[in-house]
Design an enzyme around this catalytic site. Structure first.
Site, PDB file in Angstrom:
ATOM      1  N   CYS A 187      13.097   4.916  21.144  1.00  0.00           N
ATOM      2  CA  CYS A 187      13.439   4.075  22.295  1.00  0.00           C
ATOM      3  C   CYS A 187      14.363   2.909  21.922  1.00  0.00           C
ATOM      4  O   CYS A 187      14.784   2.151  22.796  1.00  0.00           O
ATOM      5  CB  CYS A 187      12.174   3.550  22.958  1.00  0.00           C
ATOM      6  N   ARG A 209       0.836  -1.212   0.000  1.00  0.00           N
ATOM      7  CA  ARG A 209       0.000   0.000   0.000  1.00  0.00           C
ATOM      8  C   ARG A 209       0.865   1.255   0.000  1.00  0.00           C
ATOM      9  O   ARG A 209       0.518   2.254  -0.630  1.00  0.00           O
ATOM     10  CB  ARG A 209      -0.920   0.006   1.222  1.00  0.00           C
ATOM     11  N   ALA A 239     -15.398  11.798  -8.468  1.00  0.00           N
ATOM     12  CA  ALA A 239     -14.928  12.897  -7.617  1.00  0.00           C
ATOM     13  C   ALA A 239     -14.163  13.943  -8.418  1.00  0.00           C
ATOM     14  O   ALA A 239     -14.256  15.140  -8.128  1.00  0.00           O
ATOM     15  CB  ALA A 239     -14.053  12.347  -6.499  1.00  0.00           C
ATOM     16  N   ASP A 292      -3.384   7.947   2.786  1.00  0.00           N
ATOM     17  CA  ASP A 292      -2.426   8.433   1.796  1.00  0.00           C
ATOM     18  C   ASP A 292      -2.130   9.918   2.027  1.00  0.00           C
ATOM     19  O   ASP A 292      -2.756  10.569   2.873  1.00  0.00           O
ATOM     20  CB  ASP A 292      -2.942   8.187   0.374  1.00  0.00           C
ATOM     21  N   THR A 310     -17.047   8.781   0.671  1.00  0.00           N
ATOM     22  CA  THR A 310     -17.059   7.911   1.845  1.00  0.00           C
ATOM     23  C   THR A 310     -18.150   6.850   1.715  1.00  0.00           C
ATOM     24  O   THR A 310     -19.185   7.080   1.091  1.00  0.00           O
ATOM     25  CB  THR A 310     -17.313   8.716   3.140  1.00  0.00           C
ATOM     26  N   SER A 311     -17.922   5.695   2.321  1.00  0.00           N
ATOM     27  CA  SER A 311     -18.877   4.599   2.221  1.00  0.00           C
ATOM     28  C   SER A 311     -20.043   4.751   3.187  1.00  0.00           C
ATOM     29  O   SER A 311     -21.102   4.149   2.994  1.00  0.00           O
ATOM     30  CB  SER A 311     -18.176   3.268   2.497  1.00  0.00           C
ATOM     31  N   CYS A 367      12.983   1.224  16.608  1.00  0.00           N
ATOM     32  CA  CYS A 367      12.366   2.523  16.879  1.00  0.00           C
ATOM     33  C   CYS A 367      13.430   3.609  16.927  1.00  0.00           C
ATOM     34  O   CYS A 367      14.477   3.444  17.560  1.00  0.00           O
ATOM     35  CB  CYS A 367      11.598   2.479  18.196  1.00  0.00           C
ATOM     36  N   HIS A 394      -7.364   8.368  10.537  1.00  0.00           N
ATOM     37  CA  HIS A 394      -6.956   6.963  10.502  1.00  0.00           C
ATOM     38  C   HIS A 394      -5.453   6.786  10.335  1.00  0.00           C
ATOM     39  O   HIS A 394      -4.984   5.696   9.989  1.00  0.00           O
ATOM     40  CB  HIS A 394      -7.701   6.224   9.393  1.00  0.00           C
TER      41      HIS A 394
END
Length: 234
Positions: free
Chosen positions: A138, A58, A219, A93, A176-177, A135, A108
């Site tokens: 840390c 993705r 769109a 994205d 949007t769904s 990381c 999200h």
């Protein structure tokens, strides 16, 4: 009457024409996986490599995708509208930013960021993510995961989003769904507080009946037309 504060919520339909699939695509990326396996904390605990590979794909898709006319039109509205425009997105994205938007609330998370599951540190991440990554804060080994909100996790910035919705007099949901909460409930809250509500979508969403107005179409065509109308309304 011109709205003084517009809140825009965008979903996967805004980025679909850029080549990023939606949940409803019949042959899209999501159809090849069980959501429980790749988009839940339980799935990550069971098979972290599968999850990292999924988001690596993705991430690569995101980096290759260009912003489209809908992203650019929303950015123009933010720049030129005489009132306030708040942009909230369910998308992970960065196409809104690359389309010109400078203030985007990512509820999200973001695919081009990493999150440390141990200390909560967040930082930019554009390449492949592996099981033995460390990381940056840390130095924990193997705690690095995509900075995206999985099913069962709390979305980001909810207090700020609800505050903006409470203040707006026009709420627009684009692409949007209407199936995923809490975002699917935003329209009802906006209406309850007196805002006008608009859906712009390729096809009616699951909660289309909740909106005052619905405009259907791609769109890249419908959003620029809507923005032109708002900016041309004296």
């Amino acid at each position: 009457m011109r709205a003084s504060h517009i809140v825009i919520l965008t979903g996967a339909g805004v980025s679909a024409e850029s080549g990023l699939g939606t949940f409803r695509d019949t042959d899209g990326l999501w159809t090849k996986y069980d959501i429980a396996d790749v988009a839940t904390p339980e799935g990550y605990a069971k098979n972290p490599k599968l999850v990292l590979d999924f988001y690596n794909a993705r991430r690569a898709n995101c980096r290759a995708a260009p912003p489209n006319a809908a992203h650019e039109a929303i950015a123009r509205l933010q720049r030129e509208y005489p009132g306030r425009v708040t942009l909230v997105t369910q998308n992970i994205d960065d196409l809104h930013e690359r389309g010109g938007s400078r203030q985007v609330i990512h509820m999200h998370g973001q695919i081009l960021q990493a999150l440390c599951a141990e200390c909560g540190h967040q930082w930019g991440w554009t390449g492949m993510m592996e099981l033995d990554d460390i990381c940056h804060s840390c130095a924990t080994l193997g705690a690095v995961r995509p900075d995206v909100v999985w099913f069962g996790e709390m979305p980001y910035h909810m207090e700020a989003i609800w505050a903006r919705i409470a203040e707006c007099d026009l709420f627009a949901a684009i692409g949007t769904s209407g199936a995923v909460y809490p975002a699917a409930g935003f329209v009802s809250d906006a209406q309850h507080r007196g805002a006008r509500t608009l859906e712009i979508n390729l096809e009616p969403s699951d909660n289309a009946a909740c909106f005052d107005e619905c405009r259907l179409g791609p769109a890249s065509e419908t959003v620029p037309m809507w923005v032109e109308g708002l900016l041309g309304d004296g």
